[in-house]
Design an enzyme around this catalytic site. Structure first.
Site, PDB file in Angstrom:
ATOM      1  N   ARG A 204      13.827  -7.439 -34.734  1.00 17.53           N
ATOM      2  CA  ARG A 204      12.912  -7.779 -35.923  1.00 17.53           C
ATOM      3  C   ARG A 204      12.589  -7.007 -36.879  1.00 17.53           C
ATOM      4  O   ARG A 204      12.304  -6.969 -38.168  1.00 17.53           O
ATOM      5  CB  ARG A 204      11.614  -8.313 -35.111  1.00 17.53           C
ATOM      6  CG  ARG A 204      11.924  -9.571 -34.292  1.00 17.53           C
ATOM      7  CD  ARG A 204      10.633 -10.280 -33.865  1.00 17.53           C
ATOM      8  NE  ARG A 204       9.812  -9.448 -32.696  1.00 17.53           N
ATOM      9  CZ  ARG A 204       8.898  -8.962 -32.644  1.00 17.53           C
ATOM     10  NH1 ARG A 204       7.994  -8.818 -33.670  1.00 17.53           N
ATOM     11  NH2 ARG A 204       8.517  -8.255 -31.319  1.00 17.53           N
ATOM     12  N   HIS A 268      11.849  -4.535 -21.587  1.00 19.86           N
ATOM     13  CA  HIS A 268      11.775  -6.058 -21.423  1.00 19.86           C
ATOM     14  C   HIS A 268      13.059  -6.963 -21.175  1.00 19.86           C
ATOM     15  O   HIS A 268      13.368  -7.415 -19.891  1.00 19.86           O
ATOM     16  CB  HIS A 268      11.147  -6.910 -22.670  1.00 19.86           C
ATOM     17  CG  HIS A 268       9.740  -6.177 -22.975  1.00 19.86           C
ATOM     18  ND1 HIS A 268       8.749  -6.129 -22.024  1.00 19.86           N
ATOM     19  CD2 HIS A 268       9.275  -5.808 -24.173  1.00 19.86           C
ATOM     20  CE1 HIS A 268       7.760  -5.679 -22.649  1.00 19.86           C
ATOM     21  NE2 HIS A 268       8.090  -5.538 -23.873  1.00 19.86           N
ATOM     22  N   ASP A 319       3.370  -0.714 -20.369  1.00 19.28           N
ATOM     23  CA  ASP A 319       3.538  -1.311 -21.695  1.00 19.28           C
ATOM     24  C   ASP A 319       2.185  -1.502 -22.311  1.00 19.28           C
ATOM     25  O   ASP A 319       1.321  -0.479 -22.791  1.00 19.28           O
ATOM     26  CB  ASP A 319       4.337  -2.687 -21.347  1.00 19.28           C
ATOM     27  CG  ASP A 319       4.715  -3.268 -22.656  1.00 19.28           C
ATOM     28  OD1 ASP A 319       4.348  -2.685 -23.672  1.00 19.28           O
ATOM     29  OD2 ASP A 319       5.149  -4.235 -22.729  1.00 19.28           O
TER      30      ASP A 319
HETATM   31 ZN   LIG Z   1       6.056  -2.454 -25.646  1.00 13.36          ZN
END
Ligand SMILES: [Zn+2]
Length: 448
Positions: A204, A268, A319
């Site tokens: 992105r 992820h 995270d």
């Molecule tokens: Zn992250």
């Protein structure tokens, strides 16, 4: 020479009893012996001693959101709005103060190395600090103060979305283009506890034609690739936007631009196609799962077992730090797979130790750390087996019941940073790391 005697220690072959570990003057392990009695000079470590954990994916400042985003409904995207409000407030001093407390929390839970996925580079509105790496230097200082190693994953972040310009607080992330980003990063130097590496925020945030520049910049002076990390397919919306713009999945786009490979870590990897899994596995790209974040944000459950079976090493990260407990991340990894498959024992304890320690350290560019073996850095984490949670557990199964609260001693490169659950560097004057966190979080929000 420094030496330790462990009731139990997790060696390359699994748990062993009555283990002596000796480190030389360079803080590397020079001897490991099992079934031995302690020497008088040995420091005795209780419970089960594991190699130091690598927190492979951290955004230190997100810790200030813990317990402050749970009172409302919403999605990943509404959580991100709160995160941006916080990012807008930080400067090098408040960032250093907050990160110091956060890294101390990590040390207390057994983490000896952190990978900081760092994109908050510039001042308000994108203004350059006198030192354009002032924010990166702040986290270097923070890790040193907390006594742990750090890999600064300096992150290229150029767009608010595919073909969407950066706006508002996002301008603080912006280097303009990948070459300017690479030049700024080249001004950062490694030290004993600090290594610089690269990250692509996501497909992105970095246009496809800029990915090649980042890949080129991620090669070290010795022509060896340095670690390169990237957020990958955390949200279905990212996959859709990528297909709309490029006609391929994010994984395929990264593959086509040379981003995947043994030095790369995909973070992820939640929403993947079978082809994505095959591309990641066959390229030996490490995948870093952050299960407590992924469940907190409602991201979904990624195909961890399938990725490992396809050939990807697996690492773990906390995270956004809704929890800082890498043992809990390893539990969640296994339990998510159980819920999905209806079967138990989806990962062996040896696979979980690999994810906690050597795989994460390799992914962060510290291949010498993460094992209790001759030649490895002397990183030791003693987990008590006599607490409320662990009493009665067998050493080889304790991993799935112990938590970060059961960590007693943490040694980083031969130096004891945590003893009897106390941080020796930051809890020496009566204040606790919890106090430091409370003050730092309040300061970050302007409440102090
Ligand atoms: Zn992250």
């Amino acid at each position: 020479m420094t030496s330790w005697w462990c009731e139990h220690a997790w060696l390359d072959g699994g748990p062993a009893e009555r283990v002596r570990i000796v480190a030389g003057p360079d803080s590397r392990i020079v001897a490991v012996a099992t079934g031995t009695d302690p020497d008088p000079a040995d420091e005795r470590l209780p419970g089960l001693v594991l190699p130091g954990f690598a927190n492979t994916h951290s955004h230190a400042f997100h810790r200030a959101l813990r317990g402050r985003t749970q009172g409302e409904h919403g999605t990943f995207w509404t959580w991100r709005d709160r995160m941006y409000a916080l990012a807008d407030r930080l400067d090098p001093d408040s960032y250093r103060t907050l990160a110091t407390a956060v890294y101390a929390e990590m040390a207390l839970a057994g983490m000896t190395t952190v990978g900081e996925f760092h994109y908050l580079h510039h001042g308000p509105g994108g203004a350059r600090y006198d030192d354009p790496n002032a924010m990166g230097e702040a986290v270097r200082d923070a890790a040193r103060a907390a006594g742990i190693r750090i890999t600064l994953l300096d992150t290229c972040y150029l767009r608010g979305g595919i073909d969407v310009p950066l706006e508002g607080v996002q301008r603080r992330f912006d280097d303009g283009d990948a070459e300017t980003w690479a030049h700024r990063v080249s001004m950062l130097g490694d030290d004993d506890g600090f290594r610089v590496a690269a990250a692509v925020h996501s497909v992105r945030a970095v246009p496809a034609d800029q990915l090649d520049v980042v890949v080129e910049a991620a090669v070290g002076d010795d022509d060896q690739p340095r670690p390169l990390h990237v957020h990958l397919s955390e949200q279905p919306a990212e996959n859709q936007a990528c297909r709309d713009a490029y006609g391929v999945t994010p994984t395929r786009l990264l593959h086509d631009h040379g981003v995947l490979g043994e030095a790369t870590t995909a973070v992820h990897a939640t929403h993947l196609t079978p082809e994505d899994i095959a591309l990641l596995g066959s390229s030996r790209t490490t995948v870093c799962f952050c299960p407590t974040t992924e469940r907190d944000l409602g991201d979904g459950i990624g195909p961890a077992r399938a990725l490992v079976d396809a050939g990807s090493p697996l690492a773990l990260g906390s995270d956004q730090h809704v929890l800082i407990d890498l043992l809990a991340e390893s539990h969640a990894l296994e339990m998510n797979e159980r819920l999905r498959s209806g079967k138990r024992g989806r990962f062996s304890s040896a696979e979980l130790v690999s994810a906690l320690a050597p795989a994460g350290h390799a992914a962060l560019g510290w291949p010498e750390a993460g094992r209790l073996a001759v030649g490895a850095a002397a990183d030791l984490v003693a987990v008590r087996l006599d607490t409320l949670r662990t009493a009665g557990a067998l050493p080889d199964q304790a991993l799935l019941v112990a938590t970060g609260s059961d960590v007693d001693t943490v040694v980083v490169s031969g130096r004891t940073v945590v003893r009897e659950g106390r941080h020796l560097l930051l809890e020496c004057d009566g204040s606790s790391v919890a106090d430091l966190l409370a003050d730092a979080v309040a300061g970050a929000w302007g409440e102090a």
